[in-house]
Design an enzyme around this catalytic site. Structure first.
Site: not given
Length: 111
Positions: A62-64
């Site tokens: 995950v990231c933003k």
């Protein structure tokens, strides 16, 4: 170009299944404001040097929004890791009301 294994939030069980590793590749300030409890934090730029810190097994990256995590998935898949990108990232996670924790004592949020 190889296809990046990707899932949307609708395809991620709630609660997360036992044994699923979450790898958060955002920057430290983003991590401090809010992240998935139990996630492993390795910023994208540190991945090549920190492969030894990564747990083995199926990993949700995950990231933003999903861009940096897609880069991480492409790289990690080449290294033989079982990884999938969360399209929509932590913004979709937060919008869906999924649980988060923070490291700064404030209400968890995505920055």
């Amino acid at each position: 170009m190889n296809q990046i294994p990707t899932v949307t939030l609708d395809g991620v069980p709630d609660p997360l299944p036992q044994g699923l590793v979450v790898l958060d590749v955002r920057e430290p300030v983003e991590w401090e404001h809010g992240h998935i409890e139990g996630a492993v934090h390795v910023p994208l730029m540190d991945l090549p040097q920190r492969l030894g810190d990564l747990p083995v097994g199926q990993t949700l990256v995950v990231c933003k929004v999903g861009g940096r995590s897609a880069q991480a998935v492409g790289y990690l898949a080449q290294q033989g890791y079982d990884v999938v990108n969360l399209d929509g990232g932590m913004l979709d996670w937060e919008a869906a009301g999924r649980p988060m924790v923070s490291e700064n004592g404030q209400q968890p949020r995505v920055v």
